[in-house]
Scaffold this motif. Structure first.
Motif, PDB file in Angstrom:
ATOM      1  N   GLY A 151       0.789  -1.235   0.000  1.00 41.28           N
ATOM      2  CA  GLY A 151       0.000   0.000   0.000  1.00 41.28           C
ATOM      3  C   GLY A 151       0.814   1.274   0.000  1.00 41.28           C
ATOM      4  N   LEU A 152       2.131   1.178  -0.224  1.00 42.70           N
ATOM      5  CA  LEU A 152       2.986   2.358  -0.250  1.00 42.70           C
ATOM      6  C   LEU A 152       2.957   2.955  -1.654  1.00 42.70           C
ATOM      7  CD1 LEU A 152       4.813   3.690   1.938  1.00 42.70           C
ATOM      8  CD2 LEU A 152       6.756   2.639   0.773  1.00 42.70           C
ATOM      9  N   SER A 153       2.350   4.106  -1.803  1.00 39.78           N
ATOM     10  CA  SER A 153       2.205   4.745  -3.112  1.00 39.78           C
ATOM     11  C   SER A 153       3.543   5.297  -3.589  1.00 39.78           C
ATOM     12  CB  SER A 153       1.175   5.868  -3.041  1.00 39.78           C
ATOM     13  OG  SER A 153       1.618   6.894  -2.161  1.00 39.78           O
ATOM     14  N   PRO A 154       3.698   5.533  -4.903  1.00 43.05           N
ATOM     15  CA  PRO A 154       4.957   6.105  -5.412  1.00 43.05           C
ATOM     16  C   PRO A 154       5.300   7.450  -4.787  1.00 43.05           C
ATOM     17  CG  PRO A 154       3.690   5.159  -7.212  1.00 43.05           C
ATOM     18  CD  PRO A 154       2.810   5.113  -6.004  1.00 43.05           C
ATOM     19  N   ILE A 155       4.295   8.304  -4.575  1.00 36.52           N
ATOM     20  CA  ILE A 155       4.585   9.615  -3.985  1.00 36.52           C
ATOM     21  C   ILE A 155       5.052   9.463  -2.543  1.00 36.52           C
ATOM     22  CG2 ILE A 155       2.211  10.002  -3.220  1.00 36.52           C
ATOM     23  CD1 ILE A 155       4.716  12.619  -4.590  1.00 36.52           C
ATOM     24  N   ARG A 156       4.526   8.434  -1.848  1.00 39.98           N
ATOM     25  CA  ARG A 156       4.990   8.175  -0.482  1.00 39.98           C
ATOM     26  C   ARG A 156       6.413   7.632  -0.487  1.00 39.98           C
ATOM     27  NH1 ARG A 156       7.174   7.538   3.294  1.00 39.98           N
ATOM     28  NH2 ARG A 156       6.574   6.920   5.417  1.00 39.98           N
ATOM     29  N   LEU A 157       6.725   6.801  -1.490  1.00 41.28           N
ATOM     30  CA  LEU A 157       8.076   6.275  -1.599  1.00 41.28           C
ATOM     31  C   LEU A 157       9.076   7.380  -1.937  1.00 41.28           C
ATOM     32  CD1 LEU A 157       9.984   3.814  -1.712  1.00 41.28           C
ATOM     33  CD2 LEU A 157       9.327   3.517  -4.117  1.00 41.28           C
ATOM     34  N   PHE A 158       8.595   8.418  -2.595  1.00 40.78           N
ATOM     35  CA  PHE A 158       9.482   9.514  -2.995  1.00 40.78           C
ATOM     36  C   PHE A 158       9.885  10.385  -1.803  1.00 40.78           C
ATOM     37  CE2 PHE A 158       9.981  13.865  -4.866  1.00 40.78           C
ATOM     38  CZ  PHE A 158      11.166  13.610  -5.542  1.00 40.78           C
ATOM     39  N   ARG A 159       9.175  10.272  -0.679  1.00 35.31           N
ATOM     40  CA  ARG A 159       9.427  11.159   0.449  1.00 35.31           C
ATOM     41  C   ARG A 159      10.865  11.107   0.957  1.00 35.31           C
ATOM     42  NH1 ARG A 159       5.693  10.531   5.655  1.00 35.31           N
ATOM     43  NH2 ARG A 159       4.100  11.049   4.067  1.00 35.31           N
ATOM     44  N   PRO A 160      11.453   9.911   1.246  1.00 33.49           N
ATOM     45  CA  PRO A 160      12.846   9.922   1.729  1.00 33.49           C
ATOM     46  C   PRO A 160      13.830  10.475   0.705  1.00 33.49           C
ATOM     47  CG  PRO A 160      12.108   7.690   1.269  1.00 33.49           C
ATOM     48  CD  PRO A 160      10.898   8.547   1.218  1.00 33.49           C
ATOM     49  N   PHE A 161      13.551  10.281  -0.580  1.00 35.89           N
ATOM     50  CA  PHE A 161      14.409  10.880  -1.607  1.00 35.89           C
ATOM     51  C   PHE A 161      14.294  12.397  -1.571  1.00 35.89           C
ATOM     52  CE2 PHE A 161      13.503   6.619  -3.310  1.00 35.89           C
ATOM     53  CZ  PHE A 161      14.791   6.166  -3.514  1.00 35.89           C
ATOM     54  N   LEU A 162      13.111  12.889  -1.258  1.00 32.02           N
ATOM     55  CA  LEU A 162      12.914  14.326  -1.150  1.00 32.02           C
ATOM     56  C   LEU A 162      13.689  14.897   0.044  1.00 32.02           C
ATOM     57  CD1 LEU A 162      11.471  16.807  -2.299  1.00 32.02           C
ATOM     58  CD2 LEU A 162       9.538  16.290  -0.788  1.00 32.02           C
ATOM     59  N   TYR A 163      13.710  14.149   1.150  1.00 37.41           N
ATOM     60  CA  TYR A 163      14.502  14.580   2.308  1.00 37.41           C
ATOM     61  C   TYR A 163      15.986  14.684   1.947  1.00 37.41           C
ATOM     62  CZ  TYR A 163      10.372  13.422   5.131  1.00 37.41           C
ATOM     63  OH  TYR A 163       9.107  13.381   5.665  1.00 37.41           O
ATOM     64  N   ALA A 164      16.486  13.671   1.247  1.00 31.81           N
ATOM     65  CA  ALA A 164      17.890  13.691   0.834  1.00 31.81           C
ATOM     66  C   ALA A 164      18.153  14.850  -0.128  1.00 31.81           C
ATOM     67  CB  ALA A 164      18.263  12.365   0.168  1.00 31.81           C
ATOM     68  N   THR A 165      17.200  15.133  -0.994  1.00 34.89           N
ATOM     69  CA  THR A 165      17.351  16.251  -1.932  1.00 34.89           C
ATOM     70  C   THR A 165      17.405  17.577  -1.193  1.00 34.89           C
ATOM     71  OG1 THR A 165      16.143  14.986  -3.612  1.00 34.89           O
ATOM     72  CG2 THR A 165      16.382  17.351  -3.979  1.00 34.89           C
ATOM     73  N   CYS A 166      16.640  17.723  -0.135  1.00 36.58           N
ATOM     74  CA  CYS A 166      16.682  18.955   0.657  1.00 36.58           C
ATOM     75  C   CYS A 166      18.063  19.170   1.267  1.00 36.58           C
ATOM     76  CB  CYS A 166      15.619  18.905   1.752  1.00 36.58           C
ATOM     77  SG  CYS A 166      13.919  19.016   1.146  1.00 36.58           S
ATOM     78  N   VAL A 167      18.684  18.084   1.733  1.00 36.91           N
ATOM     79  CA  VAL A 167      20.037  18.195   2.295  1.00 36.91           C
ATOM     80  C   VAL A 167      21.017  18.659   1.222  1.00 36.91           C
ATOM     81  CG1 VAL A 167      21.928  16.916   3.360  1.00 36.91           C
ATOM     82  CG2 VAL A 167      19.573  16.466   4.064  1.00 36.91           C
ATOM     83  N   VAL A 168      20.929  18.041   0.033  1.00 33.55           N
ATOM     84  CA  VAL A 168      21.833  18.408  -1.061  1.00 33.55           C
ATOM     85  C   VAL A 168      21.571  19.851  -1.504  1.00 33.55           C
ATOM     86  CG1 VAL A 168      22.512  17.881  -3.432  1.00 33.55           C
ATOM     87  CG2 VAL A 168      22.042  16.026  -1.823  1.00 33.55           C
ATOM     88  N   ALA A 169      20.306  20.242  -1.594  1.00 31.49           N
ATOM     89  CA  ALA A 169      19.981  21.607  -2.015  1.00 31.49           C
ATOM     90  C   ALA A 169      20.505  22.637  -1.021  1.00 31.49           C
ATOM     91  CB  ALA A 169      18.466  21.754  -2.180  1.00 31.49           C
ATOM     92  N   ALA A 170      20.420  22.331   0.280  1.00 30.75           N
ATOM     93  CA  ALA A 170      20.967  23.249   1.291  1.00 30.75           C
ATOM     94  C   ALA A 170      22.478  23.376   1.146  1.00 30.75           C
ATOM     95  CB  ALA A 170      20.600  22.758   2.686  1.00 30.75           C
ATOM     96  N   LEU A 171      23.149  22.254   0.884  1.00 34.17           N
ATOM     97  CA  LEU A 171      24.602  22.286   0.665  1.00 34.17           C
ATOM     98  C   LEU A 171      24.945  23.136  -0.558  1.00 34.17           C
ATOM     99  CD1 LEU A 171      27.511  21.208   1.180  1.00 34.17           C
ATOM    100  CD2 LEU A 171      26.902  19.261  -0.302  1.00 34.17           C
ATOM    101  N   VAL A 172      24.207  22.929  -1.646  1.00 35.74           N
ATOM    102  CA  VAL A 172      24.466  23.680  -2.882  1.00 35.74           C
ATOM    103  C   VAL A 172      24.201  25.169  -2.680  1.00 35.74           C
ATOM    104  CG1 VAL A 172      23.653  24.027  -5.251  1.00 35.74           C
ATOM    105  CG2 VAL A 172      24.071  21.716  -4.401  1.00 35.74           C
ATOM    106  N   ALA A 173      23.145  25.502  -1.943  1.00 33.92           N
ATOM    107  CA  ALA A 173      22.820  26.914  -1.704  1.00 33.92           C
ATOM    108  C   ALA A 173      23.934  27.607  -0.918  1.00 33.92           C
ATOM    109  CB  ALA A 173      21.495  27.019  -0.961  1.00 33.92           C
ATOM    110  N   PHE A 174      24.462  26.938   0.102  1.00 33.78           N
ATOM    111  CA  PHE A 174      25.543  27.533   0.885  1.00 33.78           C
ATOM    112  C   PHE A 174      26.805  27.713   0.043  1.00 33.78           C
ATOM    113  CE2 PHE A 174      29.317  26.672   3.598  1.00 33.78           C
ATOM    114  CZ  PHE A 174      29.313  27.869   4.315  1.00 33.78           C
TER     115      PHE A 174
END
Length: 388
Positions: free
Chosen positions: A93-116
């Motif tokens: 019952g894990l939808s694709p958008i739900r599966l994308f959530r941890p990848f989104l968290y990792a992307t936020c970390v990378v985006a913060a690094l790139v912004a700095f």
């Protein structure tokens, strides 16, 4: 964050770190080899060489990070698919958008690094390199004096050194000074070093001979010395550094001084660089969404993922090349920056539509049939029976 999210989050960031370090290290080595003359011709130490060349690493990380994120997400999704974990998660019952959530968290970390890095770290490293280069260029003792060559510092002053050794030691020094019309001075020294202080720059010669020819006298005066100081201050130019656009911090691009001559002459390039800094942390989100849109849908082990992988690479590559083109056009037209923002927003929006809808991106049936027929012809050509 649940256990599944933590597992995917850790796997993605670990892969990202490995890919980032590997790619950055390879490219940094190719860049660093160009400055190897710091240790040879300019007498610098290995620590100075590593310190100076490492200042370019933040600028490399800024470009490589989105690509490394795309590779790490692809690796994680392939790992999950190979182990049939995506199928199991979908069946639970894990939808694709739900599966994308941890990848989104990792992307936020990378985006913060790139912004700095884009706002501060990369321009700070580049301006330090430029300041150091200006000091080297302004110093005639390290820039003009090359081993084995006669350097004409003035119309009537010639200096030659035989070699440079570690620690800035100069060996085999010869000086021919004819600046004074009343006398000519020739100096030969076994070795010497450069000393800089508040009084200026001096070439300290040791274990040598000084020969002075005075006008009107037949014989020269010969003096043997153990230590002699030769003033070189007048040959050192000032090294005021004019910062380029890439060497400026984000806030300096946002509010440049009106009296800045560089800004007055290159306003279009200031605008293009400013938008590039703003869009740098957006690219990781676009790359992550595109990669997951192509590879994140559940598939059986019999379904090939090669087409999806190729499509993700082409989509990311096309988006980045279009971004580079827009950056160039932004110098002359502000509309190009708007197009680039819309392009990124469109890529993210379409990717989320695919993820939410659970769409599986596969090649058309006609293309698959054409590829199969082509493979059969190739197999018959080589005399091998085609697989059923």
């Amino acid at each position: 964050m649940g256990s599944i999210d933590r597992y995917i989050f850790r796997t993605t960031l670990a892969s990202f770190a490995l890919v980032l370090v590997s790619l950055t290290g390879v490219i940094w080595i190719t860049q660093a080899l160009r400055g190897i003359d710091l240790m040879t011709s300019q007498g610098q130490t290995i620590l100075t060489f590593l310190g100076i060349t490492s200042l370019v690493i933040p600028a490399l990380v800024l470009i490589i990070s989105p690509i490394a994120l795309m590779i790490s997400i692809s690796h994680t999704l392939n790992k999950l698919a190979t182990d049939s974990e995506i199928i199991v998660m979908n069946a639970a019952g894990l939808s694709p958008i739900r599966l994308f959530r941890p990848f989104l968290y990792a992307t936020c970390v990378v985006a913060a690094l790139v912004a700095f890095i884009a706002a501060y770290l990369a321009p700070d490293g580049l301006r330090r390199i430029k300041q150091w280069d200006a000091e080297i260029t302004a110093d005639v003792l390290t820039n003009v004096l090359q081993p084995g060559r006669f350097a004409q510092l003035d119309q009537n002053l010639t200096i030659r050194i035989r070699e440079r050794q570690p620690g800035g030691l100069l060996k085999g020094i010869f000086i021919d000074d004819r600046r004074d019309p009343k006398e000519r001075v020739s100096i030969v020294a076994d070795h010497g070093t450069v000393v800089k202080n508040e009084g200026g720059s001096f070439l300290i010669l040791e274990d040598g001979n000084l020969e002075r020819f005075e006008a009107g006298k037949r014989d020269p005066a010969l003096v043997a010395f153990g230590r002699y100081g030769f003033d070189m201050s007048k040959f050192n130019k000032g090294h005021d550094v004019t910062l380029g656009i890439r060497e400026r911090y984000l806030w300096e691009l946002l509010a440049p001084e009106e009296s800045d001559q560089t800004y007055q002459q290159l306003q279009g390039q200031f605008r293009a660089e400013l938008h590039d800094r703003f869009m740098s942390p957006i690219y990781p989100f676009a790359f992550a969404a595109l990669t997951f849109a192509f590879l994140g849908a559940p598939r059986t082990t019999r379904q090939s993922r090669n087409f999806s992988m190729g499509g993700a690479i082409l989509a990311v590559f096309g988006l980045r090349m279009a971004g580079f083109a827009c950056s160039v056009l932004t110098v002359k037209s502000p509309l190009a920056a708007v197009i680039q923002y819309l392009m990124l927003a469109g890529a993210i929006g379409i990717s989320f539509w695919i993820i939410i809808g659970g769409v599986v991106i596969e090649p058309p049936a006609g293309l698959i049939e054409a590829i199969n027929r082509s493979n059969e012809r190739i197999l018959r050509l080589f005399g091998r029976p085609a697989a059923a």
